[in-house]
Design a protein around this motif. Structure first.
Motif, PDB file in Angstrom:
ATOM      1  N   PHE A 147       1.178  -1.549  -0.705  1.00  0.00           N
ATOM      2  CA  PHE A 147       0.389  -0.195  -0.046  1.00  0.00           C
ATOM      3  C   PHE A 147       0.685   1.375   0.363  1.00  0.00           C
ATOM      4  CE2 PHE A 147      -2.282  -3.093   2.187  1.00  0.00           C
ATOM      5  CZ  PHE A 147      -3.522  -3.359   1.332  1.00  0.00           C
ATOM      6  N   THR A 148       0.182   1.896  -0.771  1.00  0.00           N
ATOM      7  CA  THR A 148       1.286   3.573  -1.136  1.00  0.00           C
ATOM      8  C   THR A 148       1.824   4.283   0.790  1.00  0.00           C
ATOM      9  OG1 THR A 148       0.574   4.021  -3.177  1.00  0.00           O
ATOM     10  CG2 THR A 148       1.668   5.800  -1.919  1.00  0.00           C
ATOM     11  N   ASN A 149       0.188   4.283   1.523  1.00  0.00           N
ATOM     12  CA  ASN A 149       0.779   5.240   2.916  1.00  0.00           C
ATOM     13  C   ASN A 149      -0.719   4.759   3.578  1.00  0.00           C
ATOM     14  OD1 ASN A 149       0.607   6.519   4.551  1.00  0.00           O
ATOM     15  ND2 ASN A 149       0.485   8.660   3.887  1.00  0.00           N
ATOM     16  N   VAL A 150       0.453   3.620   4.786  1.00  0.00           N
ATOM     17  CA  VAL A 150      -0.468   3.442   5.851  1.00  0.00           C
ATOM     18  C   VAL A 150       0.012   3.953   7.011  1.00  0.00           C
ATOM     19  CG1 VAL A 150      -0.571   1.174   4.729  1.00  0.00           C
ATOM     20  CG2 VAL A 150       1.959   1.491   5.656  1.00  0.00           C
ATOM     21  N   ASN A 151      -0.025   5.513   7.562  1.00  0.00           N
ATOM     22  CA  ASN A 151       0.071   6.241   8.288  1.00  0.00           C
ATOM     23  C   ASN A 151      -0.748   6.693   9.299  1.00  0.00           C
ATOM     24  OD1 ASN A 151       3.247   6.026   8.190  1.00  0.00           O
ATOM     25  ND2 ASN A 151       3.194   8.361   7.538  1.00  0.00           N
ATOM     26  N   VAL A 152      -2.243   6.600   8.642  1.00  0.00           N
ATOM     27  CA  VAL A 152      -3.291   6.237   9.127  1.00  0.00           C
ATOM     28  C   VAL A 152      -3.790   4.943  10.182  1.00  0.00           C
ATOM     29  CG1 VAL A 152      -5.712   6.735   9.124  1.00  0.00           C
ATOM     30  CG2 VAL A 152      -4.341   8.738   7.537  1.00  0.00           C
ATOM     31  N   PHE A 153      -3.413   3.957   9.158  1.00  0.00           N
ATOM     32  CA  PHE A 153      -3.296   2.295   9.526  1.00  0.00           C
ATOM     33  C   PHE A 153      -2.779   2.366  11.318  1.00  0.00           C
ATOM     34  CE2 PHE A 153      -3.047  -2.191   9.895  1.00  0.00           C
ATOM     35  CZ  PHE A 153      -4.041  -2.324   9.928  1.00  0.00           C
ATOM     36  N   PHE A 154      -1.591   3.006  11.213  1.00  0.00           N
ATOM     37  CA  PHE A 154      -0.423   2.412  12.072  1.00  0.00           C
ATOM     38  C   PHE A 154      -1.602   3.620  13.502  1.00  0.00           C
ATOM     39  CE2 PHE A 154       3.506   2.183   8.941  1.00  0.00           C
ATOM     40  CZ  PHE A 154       3.130   1.354   8.360  1.00  0.00           C
TER      41      PHE A 154
END
Length: 265
Positions: free
Chosen positions: A171-178
């Motif tokens: 996935f390109t951006n997973v910071n929100v998931f973190f």
């Protein structure tokens, strides 16, 4: 031997780098006292309102030990590892004689050593301030078991963080998931409230999941809420979780690297 030496050099350099920012560390620990105080005030209000399964002293003792435990086990490498994968920075590590996993482990582990050296003073001050409210019976055997549980808990937390970071291969951006998983992890690990307050069925399920090892389980060892035999069984299960998570990390890493491509970095 060269690889072992390289890992120790990584830890030493990281240790020196962390020591350059001693005030930053102390301030970050000081800010962690804010939710600690808020939690205590909230639960003191709850216990004073009526019948409750834990006394005020037990609540304060739990959160005092939990504060120390969480700072020893904390790990947030997923943000850095994720950025390395997305930005292509990981390329320079892949050609080195040491593994990227080992590099991150030694680098993060040195920060836990820093806490032991620098955090001992504020921890002692907190314990002194709460000495009349803490119910604690020293037992050398359970102290040793607590230290063992901290090691297992840290390894589990590190593996979970590394496992989450590997999502960046897909996935390109997973910071929100973190951020979301950090909140969920705090809840199910007993950092926000003791798992003993949950219904027995839910409590039993969470106790066998790896999350209890990064908060609740090490804390209650010092509170003698488990017998010696029960503690040994839980520690054994924790070792099994370490092995399973390590295998899963290795499998996803190998699959991710095989299809990984980047430009620049």
């Amino acid at each position: 031997m060269k690889k072992v030496s390289a890992y120790f050099k990584v830890a030493n350099l990281s240790f020196q780098n962390q020591m350059e920012y001693k005030m930053n560390f102390l301030l970050s620990f000081a800010f962690k006292l804010i939710p600690f105080v808020i939690n205590i005030l909230v639960w003191l209000a709850v216990t004073s309102a009526g019948s409750f399964s834990m006394t005020q002293s037990e609540i304060i003792t739990y959160y005092a030990i939990s504060l120390i435990t969480s700072n020893l086990i904390i790990c947030s490498i997923q943000y850095e590892v994720s950025d390395d994968i997305r930005n292509g920075t990981i390329n320079k590590y892949l050609i080195k004689p040491i593994s990227y996993f080992g590099f991150q482990f030694m680098k993060d582990f040195s920060s836990r050593i820093i806490f032991i050296f620098l955090g001992i003073i504020p921890v002692i001050l907190v314990l002194i301030a709460l000495r009349n409210m803490i119910v604690f019976h020293f037992n050398f055997i359970f102290l040793v078991l607590y230290i063992v549980s901290l090691i297992i808990g840290y390894i589990i937390n590190f593996l979970l963080s590394f496992l989450l970071s590997e999502l960046s291969f897909y996935f390109t951006n997973v910071n929100v998931f973190f951020s979301t998983t950090d909140v969920m992890k705090n809840i199910v690990s007993g950092a926000i409230f003791p798992l003993a307050l949950l219904p027995l069925g839910i409590q039993n399920i969470l106790m066998y999941l790896p999350f209890s090892y990064i908060g609740y389980f090490p804390t209650v060892i010092l509170l003698h809420q488990f017998t010696f035999e029960e503690t040994l069984i839980k520690l054994f299960i924790g070792v099994i979780w370490c092995l399973l998570l390590a295998i899963l990390c290795k499998m996803i890493w190998s699959k991710g690297i095989s299809k990984y491509s980047s430009f620049g970095g």
